[in-house]
Design a protein around this motif. Structure first.
Motif: not given
Length: 228
Positions: A182-199
């Protein structure tokens, strides 16, 4: 007359400050400015901050290692500073907001090579997969979180030696996917949701020390307050 010569007055000598070497995981370089600020606030030690993978760094008696751990260590010489979340990222122009855990595993293992294998409306082009060398702590955490291992990663994947380089690679290629925190995120990349991962995708930022020192304890407390 004979000239009188005064005995030379010895100059006072200063005792060098004890040095504390801080070995810093490359994944945590975002915390370096906070470390430098705490070092200025505690001048009783000579704080030397070096990359953990620097061949000149040592593990002497006065060493602290700041790293992204896989779990909180119960050792009295390991301290929890904060935590970080692992994030799967893509280029913002790619119309993907989520993947199933099985799809993520198939992409990173090379079983799925094209985006249109995920959905028909995605580009009919090869996926560019980015990850890190196995010696970086983010890979151990990625394996724990994703259920993958180094043995089943795609041989066609590309290595980035540092999260900044991986982020730049994702930003430059609309077909790329990779791993950040999270600390390396900026508006040049987009985070996506991973569904079905309980970890959990949250892992601790730890400090392992090799000596007991009151000023080091104070420095760690300062750093904890700055980055949590």
């Amino acid at each position: 007359m004979t000239a009188c010569s005064a005995n030379p007055i010895p100059l006072p000598t200063s005792t060098p400050l004890p040095s504390v070497q801080v070995r810093l995981d490359p994944l945590l370089e975002w915390s370096k400015s906070a470390m430098q600020m705490c070092s200025r606030q505690i001048p009783e030690r000579n704080w030397v901050i070096v990359p953990a993978d620097d061949p000149l760094s040592t593990t002497g008696e006065s060493t602290v290692h700041i790293y992204w751990g896989s779990e909180t260590n119960g050792s009295q010489n390991t301290f929890l500073l904060t935590s970080e979340h692992l994030v799967i990222v893509v280029n913002p122009t790619l119309p993907v907001t989520s993947l199933s855990l099985a799809e993520l595993q198939d992409i990173f293992s090379g079983k799925i090579n094209r985006w249109d294998e995920i959905a028909e409306d995605l580009p009919a082009a090869e996926i560019e997969v980015w990850y890190y060398p196995p010696n970086l702590s983010i890979m151990e955490n990625f394996f724990r979180w994703s259920g993958l291992s180094s043995e089943n990663l795609s041989p066609l994947g590309l290595f980035a030696p540092h999260p900044l380089e991986l982020r730049n690679a994702i930003a430059e290629n609309p077909l790329a996917i990779g791993i950040l925190t999270t600390r390396w995120m900026d508006d040049t990349v987009e985070g996506i949701t991973i569904e079905g991962n309980q970890n959990t995708s949250e892992f601790p930022v730890l400090a392992a020390v090799t000596t007991s020192d009151a000023f080091l304890q104070e420095w760690l407390f300062c750093l904890q307050n700055q980055i949590r």
